[in-house]
Motif scaffolding. Structure first.
Motif, PDB file in Angstrom:
ATOM      1  N   CYS A 549     -19.034  -0.347  -4.806  1.00  0.00           N
ATOM      2  CA  CYS A 549     -18.462  -1.234  -3.791  1.00  0.00           C
ATOM      3  C   CYS A 549     -17.526  -0.455  -2.852  1.00  0.00           C
ATOM      4  O   CYS A 549     -17.136   0.676  -3.138  1.00  0.00           O
ATOM      5  N   LYS A 550     -17.181  -1.091  -1.644  1.00  0.00           N
ATOM      6  CA  LYS A 550     -16.235  -0.478  -0.717  1.00  0.00           C
ATOM      7  C   LYS A 550     -14.864  -0.421  -1.368  1.00  0.00           C
ATOM      8  O   LYS A 550     -14.365  -1.435  -1.862  1.00  0.00           O
ATOM      9  N   PRO A 551     -14.220   0.720  -1.279  1.00  0.00           N
ATOM     10  CA  PRO A 551     -12.949   0.838  -2.015  1.00  0.00           C
ATOM     11  C   PRO A 551     -11.805   0.112  -1.309  1.00  0.00           C
ATOM     12  O   PRO A 551     -11.826  -0.093  -0.092  1.00  0.00           O
ATOM     13  N   LEU A 552     -10.807  -0.288  -2.018  1.00  0.00           N
ATOM     14  CA  LEU A 552      -9.589  -0.906  -1.523  1.00  0.00           C
ATOM     15  C   LEU A 552      -8.490   0.145  -1.524  1.00  0.00           C
ATOM     16  O   LEU A 552      -8.297   0.850  -2.523  1.00  0.00           O
ATOM     17  N   PHE A 553      -7.763   0.234  -0.365  1.00  0.00           N
ATOM     18  CA  PHE A 553      -6.710   1.229  -0.240  1.00  0.00           C
ATOM     19  C   PHE A 553      -5.357   0.525  -0.285  1.00  0.00           C
ATOM     20  O   PHE A 553      -5.151  -0.494   0.385  1.00  0.00           O
ATOM     21  N   PHE A 554      -4.430   1.062  -0.980  1.00  0.00           N
ATOM     22  CA  PHE A 554      -3.076   0.528  -1.116  1.00  0.00           C
ATOM     23  C   PHE A 554      -2.094   1.616  -0.673  1.00  0.00           C
ATOM     24  O   PHE A 554      -2.192   2.768  -1.138  1.00  0.00           O
ATOM     25  N   ASP A 555      -1.161   1.242   0.298  1.00  0.00           N
ATOM     26  CA  ASP A 555      -0.176   2.202   0.819  1.00  0.00           C
ATOM     27  C   ASP A 555       0.994   2.254  -0.134  1.00  0.00           C
ATOM     28  O   ASP A 555       1.981   1.502  -0.012  1.00  0.00           O
TER      29      ASP A 555
END
Length: 594
Positions: A549-555
């Protein structure tokens, strides 16, 4: 329940007898004496050898019969003896009276015979009761000669009377008369069996077989030398306690002449009776084994002789223990001779046990070969061979430590050779056990150890006359070597492969595959479909495959960054404002752009 039913039937019979007393008896009586007494004996104690219970039953049955038949012996005033005669024979149940009286006296005699083992004086009472039983059977035979009894009843009465008289003469040790009476009884029972149907023949044939041991014992005492061996053969087939007693009496008579025994050049006296009896039985062992038809008969003969040997050794040890307490009063040479006799008996026990185990090994090897080839479903495991040869190794070690045999080099060398032969076979069957457990390294080591023992013992011969009978075991080493070599190669190959279950691994291999060509470009697989109209090159449409799946980015770094200060810019902005009017417009929204 059986006795109550009997009373009712006897009562009904008596009622009918009273109503027909004026007419007199018209029917002919048929009384199966042997069947009646056998059924009564089995139901009332003799199945377990309880003669007292059977005697009590006979007394109660007599009382009931006399009451039902209105044939009491006296009245309240006193006793008046009344015998059954031909004149008052009005019912077949009158024949039961002398029959049951004879059975009661015989049962009492057999009870006294059991008690006479500890109280010898009771033998006189025993003979008296047997004489009483004989008198009743003679009276029974006389009554059955009446024309009211048929031929079968007369013959059974004659056979029963002859058997009881033969039993009396047997106890009195009048062998010739006992033999004549027993032969007469046996002949009558044989004729009766031949005239009856198959169901009724069984009981009479059993009685004929029961008379054989006593007849052979009578023949032996009369002078027939072959009768003793016949008795031994009968015991190997039946094994009854009465027959064992007859054999014991036979051996005790012969044991009186056996006063000494010679072993390995030394003669020692034999004082104890049990040892003499055992040595006589040991002398006849070869003849018994020669007549054995199968391995089971041989094993039975070995078990019997080993039991006698154990009793002889035990009696000698008890005698030596008693001598040790009074050692001061006994010469040292006598004690030494008995110790040497003990060594001889121990030697016989060990060699007989080895002989028995070799017979068991033959049976095991046949069953094991049949099980491996699939001819038999009976499970035969190599652990059985390990146990048998382990026992023989231990027995060989005991023989090497016999007292008085330590300096006999020939004896010791042969035992050492036998021990190596037995160890070779033991290692072979232990290796088979390890192979069955997939312990290839241990199996290979045991095969090598078995090969070492074979190399040490092959080609050598047993020189002592006591062990020449085991030369056949040494001749089997060549066959054992071939088995060890094949087993060693198999264990070595399996050890190198490192596969625990080689059968399962081989079953997974195949020269055919259902994979498409695009998935097996580096493998050679025979695939006929490649040259056909529908080659298996690639599967279309391709199978669905999962994708990420498309990855989720967290700052996560935002909280750790320090931004530059903007305070100067904020102050400059405030200074460039429009004054109070600008403030009011901004506060209430006036003057704003639309």
């Amino acid at each position: 329940m059986t006795e109550i039913t009997s009373n009712d039937s006897e009562t009904s019979t008596t009622t009918q007898q009273q109503s027909d007393s004026t007419k007199g008896p018209e029917s002919i009586y048929t009384v199966t004496l042997l069947k009646l007494i056998k059924e009564a004996q089995q139901q009332h104690g003799l199945r377990h050898g309880d003669y007292q219970r059977y005697r009590t039953y006979c007394s109660s049955r007599l009382h009931r019969l006399r009451k039902v038949l209105h044939f009491p012996q006296g009245d309240r005033k006193g006793f008046k003896k009344r015998e059954v005669t031909l004149d008052n024979l009005k019912d077949e149940k009158f024949i039961y009276l002398p029959l049951i009286q004879a059975e009661r006296a015989w049962a009492y005699a057999m009870q006294l015979k059991q008690e006479s083992n500890t109280e010898p004086r009771k033998k006189f009472h025993l003979v008296a009761r047997l004489r009483k039983a004989v008198s009743h059977t003679i009276h029974l035979e006389y009554i059955c000669q009446s024309p009211l009894c048929d031929a079968r009843t007369k013959l059974e009465a004659q056979a029963y009377s002859a058997w009881m008289q033969g039993t009396l003469f047997f106890e009195l040790q009048e062998w010739k008369q006992a033999s004549e009476k027993l032969v007469l009884s046996q002949t009558i029972y044989e004729k009766l069996a031949s005239a009856l149907n198959e169901d009724e023949q069984i009981l009479y044939k059993q009685r004929v077989e029961e008379l054989n041991p006593n007849l052979r014992y009578c023949a032996y005492n009369i002078g027939d030398s072959s009768a003793q061996q016949d008795l031994l053969n009968m015991r190997s087939k039946g094994g009854k306690s009465e027959l064992d007693a007859l054999i014991a009496q036979t051996r005790e008579k012969q044991a009186a002449s056996l006063l000494e025994v010679t072993w390995r050049g030394r003669t020692v006296p034999v004082r104890l009776e049990k040892i003499r009896v055992f040595l006589l039985a040991y002398q006849g062992l070869d003849a018994s084994l020669g007549k054995a038809n199968d391995c089971d008969a041989k094993l039975s003969a070995y078990e019997t002789i080993l039991l006698d040997c154990k009793e002889a050794i035990q009696s000698l040890k008890e005698d030596l223990a008693a001598v040790a307490k009074t050692k001061i009063d006994v010469q040292t040479s006598q004690v030494g001779s008995q110790q040497y006799l003990l060594s001889y008996l121990t030697f016989l026990r060990a060699t007989l046990t080895i002989d028995r185990n070799l017979v068991m090994v033959d049976v095991f090897q046949k069953n094991f070969a049949a099980y491996q080839s699939g001819e038999s479903k009976k499970v035969a495991k190599p652990q059985e061979g390990v146990k048998l040869y382990e026992a023989m190794v231990q027995l060989s070690g005991e023989l090497q430590q016999l007292q008085g045999m330590e300096n006999d080099k020939k004896f010791q060398n042969d035992l050492e050779l036998l021990t190596k032969v037995f160890k070779a076979f033991r290692c072979y069957y232990m290796a088979l056990t390890c192979q069955g457990n997939r312990q290839w390294t241990e199996a290979l080591a045991l095969y090598q150890r078995a090969e070492t023992y074979i190399n040490q013992s092959e080609g050598k011969k047993l020189g002592d006359s006591e062990f020449t009978k085991y030369s056949r075991v040494g001749q089997d080493l060549a066959h054992l070597r071939s088995l060890v070599n094949s087993g060693k190669c198999a264990a070595h190959a399996q050890n190198i492969l490192g596969v625990e279950d080689i059968n399962a691994a081989m079953s997974g291999l195949s020269v055919r595959s259902k994979k498409s060509l695009c998935f097996r470009l580096d493998e050679f697989v025979e695939d006929v479909s490649l040259t056909s109209a529908t080659p298996n090159v690639i599967k279309l449409p391709p199978s669905m495959a999962p994708v990420p799946c498309k990855p989720l980015f967290f700052d996560l770094a935002l909280n750790h960054i320090s931004f530059p200060s903007l305070a100067e810019n904020m102050e400059n902005k405030k200074s460039t404002g429009a004054g109070i009017t600008g403030f009011v417009k901004g506060l209430w929204g006036w003057g704003g752009k639309k």
